[in-house]
Design a protein around this motif. Structure first.
Motif, PDB file in Angstrom:
ATOM      1  N   ASP A 338       0.722  -1.201   0.121  1.00 54.19           N
ATOM      2  CA  ASP A 338       0.145  -0.001  -0.001  1.00 54.19           C
ATOM      3  C   ASP A 338       0.931   1.219  -0.071  1.00 54.19           C
ATOM      4  O   ASP A 338       0.703   2.246  -0.529  1.00 54.19           O
ATOM      5  N   PHE A 339       1.914   1.360   0.698  1.00 50.40           N
ATOM      6  CA  PHE A 339       2.901   2.291   0.713  1.00 50.40           C
ATOM      7  C   PHE A 339       3.575   2.487  -0.607  1.00 50.40           C
ATOM      8  O   PHE A 339       3.747   3.589  -1.099  1.00 50.40           O
ATOM      9  N   ILE A 340       4.226   1.498  -1.260  1.00 49.26           N
ATOM     10  CA  ILE A 340       4.605   1.408  -2.564  1.00 49.26           C
ATOM     11  C   ILE A 340       3.909   2.118  -3.487  1.00 49.26           C
ATOM     12  O   ILE A 340       4.056   2.805  -4.434  1.00 49.26           O
ATOM     13  N   ALA A 341       2.552   1.768  -3.592  1.00 47.29           N
ATOM     14  CA  ALA A 341       1.479   2.169  -4.667  1.00 47.29           C
ATOM     15  C   ALA A 341       0.787   3.469  -3.982  1.00 47.29           C
ATOM     16  O   ALA A 341      -0.428   3.571  -3.903  1.00 47.29           O
ATOM     17  N   SER A 342       1.537   4.289  -3.622  1.00 43.23           N
ATOM     18  CA  SER A 342       1.031   5.738  -2.952  1.00 43.23           C
ATOM     19  C   SER A 342       1.899   6.867  -3.392  1.00 43.23           C
ATOM     20  O   SER A 342       2.768   6.557  -3.959  1.00 43.23           O
ATOM     21  N   PRO A 343       1.385   7.988  -3.250  1.00 49.45           N
ATOM     22  CA  PRO A 343       2.050   9.219  -3.640  1.00 49.45           C
ATOM     23  C   PRO A 343       3.509   9.111  -2.663  1.00 49.45           C
ATOM     24  O   PRO A 343       4.604   9.526  -2.959  1.00 49.45           O
ATOM     25  N   GLU A 344       3.441   8.910  -1.544  1.00 44.04           N
ATOM     26  CA  GLU A 344       4.713   8.819  -0.574  1.00 44.04           C
ATOM     27  C   GLU A 344       5.528   7.835  -1.215  1.00 44.04           C
ATOM     28  O   GLU A 344       6.737   8.211  -1.227  1.00 44.04           O
ATOM     29  N   GLY A 345       4.960   6.467  -1.590  1.00 45.95           N
ATOM     30  CA  GLY A 345       5.777   5.594  -2.181  1.00 45.95           C
ATOM     31  C   GLY A 345       6.536   6.085  -3.478  1.00 45.95           C
ATOM     32  O   GLY A 345       7.802   5.882  -3.588  1.00 45.95           O
ATOM     33  N   CYS A 346       5.748   6.602  -4.293  1.00 47.95           N
ATOM     34  CA  CYS A 346       6.648   7.388  -5.614  1.00 47.95           C
ATOM     35  C   CYS A 346       7.573   8.250  -5.240  1.00 47.95           C
ATOM     36  O   CYS A 346       8.718   8.389  -5.840  1.00 47.95           O
ATOM     37  N   THR A 347       7.570   9.258  -4.143  1.00 47.65           N
ATOM     38  CA  THR A 347       8.524  10.122  -3.753  1.00 47.65           C
ATOM     39  C   THR A 347       9.798   9.298  -3.268  1.00 47.65           C
ATOM     40  O   THR A 347      10.729   9.691  -3.575  1.00 47.65           O
ATOM     41  N   SER A 348       9.470   8.446  -2.346  1.00 47.30           N
ATOM     42  CA  SER A 348      10.736   7.582  -1.925  1.00 47.30           C
ATOM     43  C   SER A 348      11.252   7.142  -3.045  1.00 47.30           C
ATOM     44  O   SER A 348      12.510   7.058  -3.017  1.00 47.30           O
TER      45      SER A 348
END
Length: 438
Positions: A338-348
């Motif tokens: 869920d983190f990977i497929a989120s805007p936060e994940g994209c930023t990371s």
């Protein structure tokens, strides 16, 4: 797309640069540690950029979820890596989470048996529909995107376009009209680099968006041997385009010996105006030609209808949870995806490895530092003007396409005989796969 059936040798050579697994990468998953904490193991291929991105995601996820740690392990690329993934899945010895190809290679993992169904997870709704198609089996979604889309399109020198007062073409006729003006301006209109034969395929492979728009469901009919390139004018257009730009004298005179690096240099210096190529090559272009990142744009291979203009894309790899992951580890693994497929994940991901293509997650934004061609591709994806390459929709692809494209693009063979020869080439492969109708 490092292992897709496009069979582009420059990418294949990268995937065959096998390296050793990191310590413990073939061992079983760590057990949950005490105190309510969970430790996850995450297997990825050993490409340096893949490992950097995975470690960045693991670090940032743990910072947000201190009760969950993620340990990144690596495996070889290529056939050796494929065998490791399949063996570990079949023996229930896979890590808690793993990264692997989407598309046909994902289907070969028998996802219904070996992977966790993620269809009901919230992040699926944030995922681009094209990507979901590549990780879906029997209407169930099994993966989250790892990385970026890249495209088969035409990179162009914006300075040349500005000098000659040209606009980005949305039809093939407009593209050919631009070519005439570019040639009159003393610049090679279309760069071809047949010194590396894989680069010859883009007018054909990159045209599939136009084929699907004109003939919805063409891939399914193609798989059933109900349509062919030689007898379908819409599908044959890619071969026609190769012949047309050659016969009109719009390609560089040294097309037969030019290699990828030479072609990118010509484009960056404005010695050639346009180059049909994979958008992922923008990374090499900028590395080899500093200062060119904002001089080179990208547009889709034009079709016949400006209102249906769009670009053909190749999907990123996926992150999956094996069926052997259960209990607290399963819950934690779903949280990680869920983190990977989120805007936060994209930023990371982007902080660890600069994006070379468009995000497959809605709501993600590219950093301002990415090259203009990457921004152009993201615009197509955001506007829902992108569609998957044929290889993600059909298992049928012949091994001789690049050689046939070189012949057509060099004037050795005309478009229709070339398309007919390719139809014979794919017939052999379809029969080897045991497909019905062949």
């Amino acid at each position: 797309m490092k292992r897709s059936r496009i069979a582009l040798s420059v990418l294949a050579s990268a995937t065959l640069a096998l390296g050793a697994c990191s310590a413990g990468s073939l061992g079983s998953s760590d057990e949950d540690s005490g105190g309510g904490k969970v430790s996850l193991s995450f297997l990825v291929d050993n490409a340096p950029e893949t490992v950097k991105a995975a470690e960045g995601l693991a670090k940032d996820f743990t910072a947000k979820n201190p009760d969950i740690t993620v340990k990144v392990e690596s495996r070889p690329q290529g056939t050796e890596g494929d065998n490791i993934v399949k063996t570990r899945l079949s023996t229930s010895d896979m890590t808690d989470v793993f990264q692997y190809n989407s598309g046909s290679l994902f289907q070969a993992l028998a996802p219904q048996k070996n992977l966790v169904d993620l269809t009901g997870e919230a992040f699926v709704g944030r995922t681009d529909d094209n990507f979901k198609t590549t990780v879906t089996a029997e209407s169930k979604v099994y993966g989250a995107p790892f990385g970026n889309f890249f495209a088969g399109g035409i990179m162009y020198n914006k300075d040349v376009y500005t000098k000659l007062g040209l606009e980005v073409p949305k039809t093939w006729d407009a593209f050919m009209a631009n070519n005439a003006k570019i040639k009159a301006g003393g610049v090679d209109p279309v760069i071809q680099s047949y010194g590396e034969t894989w680069t010859s395929q883009l007018f054909v492979l990159g045209d599939y968006y136009n084929v699907e728009k004109a003939s919805p469901g063409w891939a399914e009919k193609y798989t059933k041997n109900q349509v062919k390139y030689a007898t379908d004018p819409v599908a044959r257009a890619g071969f026609d385009h190769l012949q047309q730009v050659h016969d009109a004298g719009y390609v560089n005179k040294d097309f037969a010996s030019t290699k990828l690096t030479d072609a990118l240099r010509k484009l960056a210096k404005g010695e050639g105006a346009q180059y049909p190529i994979l958008s992922s090559m923008i990374t090499q272009l900028v590395t080899d030609n500093p200062g060119s990142e904002n001089k080179i744009g990208l547009f889709a291979i034009p079709g016949t209808d400006a209102a249906k203009n769009g670009i053909t894309v190749w999907a990123p790899s996926g992150v999956y949870i094996p069926a052997s992951t259960t209990g607290d580890k399963l819950a934690a693994s779903k949280k990680f995806l869920d983190f990977i497929a989120s805007p936060e994940g994209c930023t990371s991901f982007g902080n660890a490895s600069q994006p070379s293509g468009a995000w497959a997650v809605k709501g993600c934004t590219l950093p301002d530092s990415v090259p203009q061609a990457v921004k152009d591709l993201q615009a197509y994806v955001d506007q829902q003007a992108s569609g998957l390459a044929l290889e993600f929709l059909s298992p049928v692809k012949g091994p001789a396409l690049e050689q046939i494209c070189v012949e057509v693009g060099s004037g050795i063979r005309k478009a229709e005989p070339g398309a007919k020869l390719y139809d014979e080439d794919v017939k052999k492969q379809a029969q080897q796969l045991g497909l019905e109708g062949w």
